[in-house]
Design an enzyme around this catalytic site. Sequence first.
Site, PDB file in Angstrom:
ATOM      1  NE  ARG A 240      -2.088  -4.965   9.624  1.00  0.00           N
ATOM      2  CZ  ARG A 240      -2.548  -6.069   8.749  1.00  0.00           C
ATOM      3  NH1 ARG A 240      -1.544  -6.324   8.201  1.00  0.00           N
ATOM      4  NH2 ARG A 240      -3.698  -5.527   8.663  1.00  0.00           N
TER       5      ARG A 240
ATOM      6  CG  HIS B 220      10.824  -6.275   4.229  1.00  0.00           C
ATOM      7  ND1 HIS B 220       9.240  -5.313   4.228  1.00  0.00           N
ATOM      8  CD2 HIS B 220      10.305  -7.563   3.472  1.00  0.00           C
ATOM      9  CE1 HIS B 220       8.585  -5.330   3.941  1.00  0.00           C
ATOM     10  NE2 HIS B 220       9.245  -6.810   3.570  1.00  0.00           N
TER      11      HIS B 220
ATOM     12  CD1 TRP C 131      -2.483   1.319   0.183  1.00  0.00           C
ATOM     13  CD2 TRP C 131      -3.315   1.281   2.279  1.00  0.00           C
ATOM     14  NE1 TRP C 131      -3.434   2.673   0.851  1.00  0.00           N
ATOM     15  CE2 TRP C 131      -3.597   2.580   1.931  1.00  0.00           C
ATOM     16  CE3 TRP C 131      -3.496   1.047   3.378  1.00  0.00           C
ATOM     17  CZ2 TRP C 131      -4.822   2.959   2.601  1.00  0.00           C
ATOM     18  CZ3 TRP C 131      -3.684   1.318   4.355  1.00  0.00           C
ATOM     19  CH2 TRP C 131      -4.916   2.143   4.262  1.00  0.00           C
TER      20      TRP C 131
ATOM     21  CE1 TYR D  26      -2.126  -1.910   5.634  1.00  0.00           C
ATOM     22  CE2 TYR D  26      -4.273  -2.601   7.938  1.00  0.00           C
ATOM     23  CZ  TYR D  26      -3.666  -2.493   5.601  1.00  0.00           C
ATOM     24  OH  TYR D  26      -4.289  -3.180   5.178  1.00  0.00           O
TER      25      TYR D  26
ATOM     26  CE  LYS E  24     -11.199 -11.302   6.719  1.00  0.00           C
ATOM     27  NZ  LYS E  24     -11.029 -11.896   7.304  1.00  0.00           N
ATOM     28  N   GLY E  25      -7.213  -6.372   4.716  1.00  0.00           N
ATOM     29  CA  GLY E  25      -6.298  -5.781   4.680  1.00  0.00           C
ATOM     30  C   GLY E  25      -7.545  -5.057   5.546  1.00  0.00           C
TER      31      GLY E  25
HETATM   32  P1  PAP Z   1       4.875  -7.643   2.053  1.00  0.00           P
HETATM   33  O1  PAP Z   1       5.226  -6.500   3.426  1.00  0.00           O
HETATM   34  O2  PAP Z   1       5.238  -8.412   1.667  1.00  0.00           O
HETATM   35  O3  PAP Z   1       5.171  -6.294   0.506  1.00  0.00           O
HETATM   36  P2  PAP Z   1       1.991  -5.899   2.174  1.00  0.00           P
HETATM   37  O4  PAP Z   1       1.979  -5.095   1.731  1.00  0.00           O
HETATM   38  O5  PAP Z   1       3.532  -4.775   4.459  1.00  0.00           O
HETATM   39  O6  PAP Z   1       3.148  -7.021   2.767  1.00  0.00           O
HETATM   40  O7  PAP Z   1       1.529  -6.681   3.617  1.00  0.00           O
HETATM   41  C1  PAP Z   1       0.085  -6.931   2.545  1.00  0.00           C
HETATM   42  C2  PAP Z   1      -1.001  -6.511   3.866  1.00  0.00           C
HETATM   43  O8  PAP Z   1      -1.824  -5.044   3.390  1.00  0.00           O
HETATM   44  C3  PAP Z   1      -2.419  -7.069   3.990  1.00  0.00           C
HETATM   45  O9  PAP Z   1      -2.610  -7.358   4.850  1.00  0.00           O
HETATM   46  P3  PAP Z   1      -4.005  -8.926   5.552  1.00  0.00           P
HETATM   47  O10 PAP Z   1      -3.070  -9.815   5.050  1.00  0.00           O
HETATM   48  O11 PAP Z   1      -4.097  -7.790   6.638  1.00  0.00           O
HETATM   49  O12 PAP Z   1      -5.165  -8.672   4.349  1.00  0.00           O
HETATM   50  C4  PAP Z   1      -3.608  -7.260   2.885  1.00  0.00           C
HETATM   51  O13 PAP Z   1      -4.200  -7.249   2.556  1.00  0.00           O
HETATM   52  C5  PAP Z   1      -2.804  -5.466   3.224  1.00  0.00           C
HETATM   53  N1  PAP Z   1      -2.298  -4.494   1.235  1.00  0.00           N
HETATM   54  C6  PAP Z   1      -2.201  -4.985   0.247  1.00  0.00           C
HETATM   55  N2  PAP Z   1      -2.365  -3.777  -0.558  1.00  0.00           N
HETATM   56  C7  PAP Z   1      -2.742  -3.161   0.233  1.00  0.00           C
HETATM   57  C8  PAP Z   1      -3.860  -1.924   0.031  1.00  0.00           C
HETATM   58  N3  PAP Z   1      -3.551  -1.036  -1.539  1.00  0.00           N
HETATM   59  N4  PAP Z   1      -4.244  -1.150   0.727  1.00  0.00           N
HETATM   60  C9  PAP Z   1      -4.693  -1.548   2.051  1.00  0.00           C
HETATM   61  N5  PAP Z   1      -3.985  -2.868   2.677  1.00  0.00           N
HETATM   62  C10 PAP Z   1      -3.729  -3.231   1.745  1.00  0.00           C
END
Ligand code: PAP
Length: 335
Positions: free
Chosen positions: A168, A146, A86, A234, A301-302
């Site tokens: 987060r 990271h 995001w 987050y 899910k976010g």
């Molecule tokens: P990474 O560190 O491997 O790149 P990262 O993007 O930090 O992963 O984490 C993914 C989480 O962000 C997921 O959360 P969840 O498992 O609780 O659903 C993902 O759904 C969420 N995410 C990805 N893109 C977005 C977005 N555009 N807006 C809000 N949440 C998002």
Amino acid sequence: MEAASQDTRSDDIPSFMGEDKVRQECKSLISSLPSDKDFLGRNLCNYNGFWFYSNTLQAVIDVQNHFRTLDTDVIVASFPKAGTTWLKALTFAIVNRSKYRSNPENHPLLSQNPHTLVPFLEIDLYSENKTPDLAKVPSPGLFATHMPFLLLQESVKESSCKIVYVCRNLKDNVVSAWHFRRGYMISEMHGTTLKLMIESFCRGVHFCGPFWDHALSYWKESSENPDRVFFTKYEDMKNEPRAQIKRLARFLGCPFTEEEEMNGSVDEILNLCSLRSLKDLEINKTGKAPCSIDCKNFFRKGEVGDWKNHLTGEMAKKMDEIVGMKLQGSGLVFE
Ligand code: PAP
């Protein structure tokens, strides 16, 4: 249930978790470092207080030795699964907004995954090559990491580049990491449990951990150098997205003008970068990120508080206690 053993060979392990890219000098270093295993039984080594897989440590060292930021660069830093995708999308969309204002249908976020547009230093660019060619990177250079601030600081000390960081609450972070790993490491994850993963997080022995030291490294730097490091959570981005992206744009030196606010530019970027929009794009349904993981795994899910659907009260209490204790007195608090 027992964690999968280190000897289990699996073809669903991404390269950054492997051990085959390590050169002799780094092998000697690793043999002198504290070592432990992650919840899958894979080797981790502790470098300056943080845990890495061997291939990632090799790349971290190459980043430290060879990567130097330019004043115009922006580094998107995060703890894994804290909102990286995001924040990458938002940062890209904010700094490049004037380029695509007149032709929004050609916006790169519609055809490329945010991880392709803002590659990780230690997982993508420096994972195969100790001196990748960065000459063709468009300006402003957008990179991600990271790595904790402590390990990144060598690369950024001679420039006035900007760093944006997201973290987060640990409970949602772990649940997200659990689903993520299950999405692409199908055979490797067979036979392990969320409980084992939580235990490794509570011990601080997990990729890029300990979680609290990672967050504190950027928290401290952002408190001392607020023009250098932007710190967000987050949860705050979910609760007040407009306020957070306006704050982010101001920090990046390209605040939204009154006219932009009036003509809907803020909302356009929020919509473009929303989970719903990104998840629906063909590239994010069927494409692969640079680390070879299917893009679809980055979008789930976010939701804030999804941990309630997965953790027992006892698990949640244990995590709250340890995070509370580790962050005590720092001013950094997670709800
Ligand atoms: P990474 O560190 O491997 O790149 P990262 O993007 O930090 O992963 O984490 C993914 C989480 O962000 C997921 O959360 P969840 O498992 O609780 O659903 C993902 O759904 C969420 N995410 C990805 N893109 C977005 C977005 N555009 N807006 C809000 N949440 C998002």
